[in-house]
Design an enzyme around this catalytic site. Sequence first.
Site, PDB file in Angstrom:
ATOM      1  N   VAL A  91     -23.040  22.128  82.722  1.00  0.00           N
ATOM      2  CA  VAL A  91     -22.373  21.687  83.941  1.00  0.00           C
ATOM      3  C   VAL A  91     -22.323  20.164  83.784  1.00  0.00           C
ATOM      4  CG1 VAL A  91     -22.495  21.568  86.456  1.00  0.00           C
ATOM      5  CG2 VAL A  91     -23.209  23.656  85.272  1.00  0.00           C
ATOM      6  N   PRO A  92     -21.196  19.648  83.301  1.00  0.00           N
ATOM      7  CA  PRO A  92     -21.134  18.291  82.747  1.00  0.00           C
ATOM      8  C   PRO A  92     -21.166  17.151  83.772  1.00  0.00           C
ATOM      9  CG  PRO A  92     -18.983  19.284  82.686  1.00  0.00           C
ATOM     10  CD  PRO A  92     -19.927  20.350  83.162  1.00  0.00           C
ATOM     11  N   CYS A  93     -22.336  16.907  84.322  1.00  0.00           N
ATOM     12  CA  CYS A  93     -22.501  15.822  85.291  1.00  0.00           C
ATOM     13  C   CYS A  93     -22.311  14.451  84.652  1.00  0.00           C
ATOM     14  CB  CYS A  93     -23.848  15.929  85.986  1.00  0.00           C
ATOM     15  SG  CYS A  93     -25.243  16.047  84.858  1.00  0.00           S
ATOM     16  N   HIS A  94     -22.437  14.379  83.326  1.00  0.00           N
ATOM     17  CA  HIS A  94     -22.248  13.099  82.643  1.00  0.00           C
ATOM     18  C   HIS A  94     -20.798  12.628  82.699  1.00  0.00           C
ATOM     19  CE1 HIS A  94     -21.377  16.130  79.574  1.00  0.00           C
ATOM     20  NE2 HIS A  94     -20.589  15.224  79.022  1.00  0.00           N
TER      21      HIS A  94
END
Length: 176
Positions: free
Chosen positions: A142-145
Amino acid sequence: MSPSLTTPLPANAALRCRLDAPLCALVLVVDTRDGRLRHVYVPGQRHAPVVEAVTEVPPTHPALQPAVAAVQAWWSGRGATDADPRLSTVGTPLQQAVWQALRAIPPGQTRTYGDVAAAVGRPRAVRAVAQAVARNPWLLLVPCHRVVGQDGTLTGFAAGLPLKQALLDWEGLPPG
């Protein structure tokens, strides 16, 4: 911390492994009751989950194979993957909506916290959205970056801004 991320599990209800990855070590936690991936995080990161009653296993353990495969696919695809591990159903309704919106951000692109707030139908809740992003239990998958400040600069990342930049570089984005 959100209570949903610190709920103790019954004895031996979670398996945890350390997985060496190209840019950092990762910890994966799978709930043995339903086989869902409960957490992916970097050792020592802020907002790291508290998981009690966990059994340490190697990444080759059969129960961890779907999660390990998803993480490995993420790295080999430079952020793109068709692997869709079964993620645990934790978090508030807002957190779940934010985490779903994060999964919709394509590799090689970023969105601002305001963009994510608008995507979940809460354009005035930027701070609440930022808190949900910060408590994302599944780093990478879950690409929070991929979420940046309003002006495009790197802001807040539980695993540290140097790793956030390295992940964006890995995906082929120019420096923030």
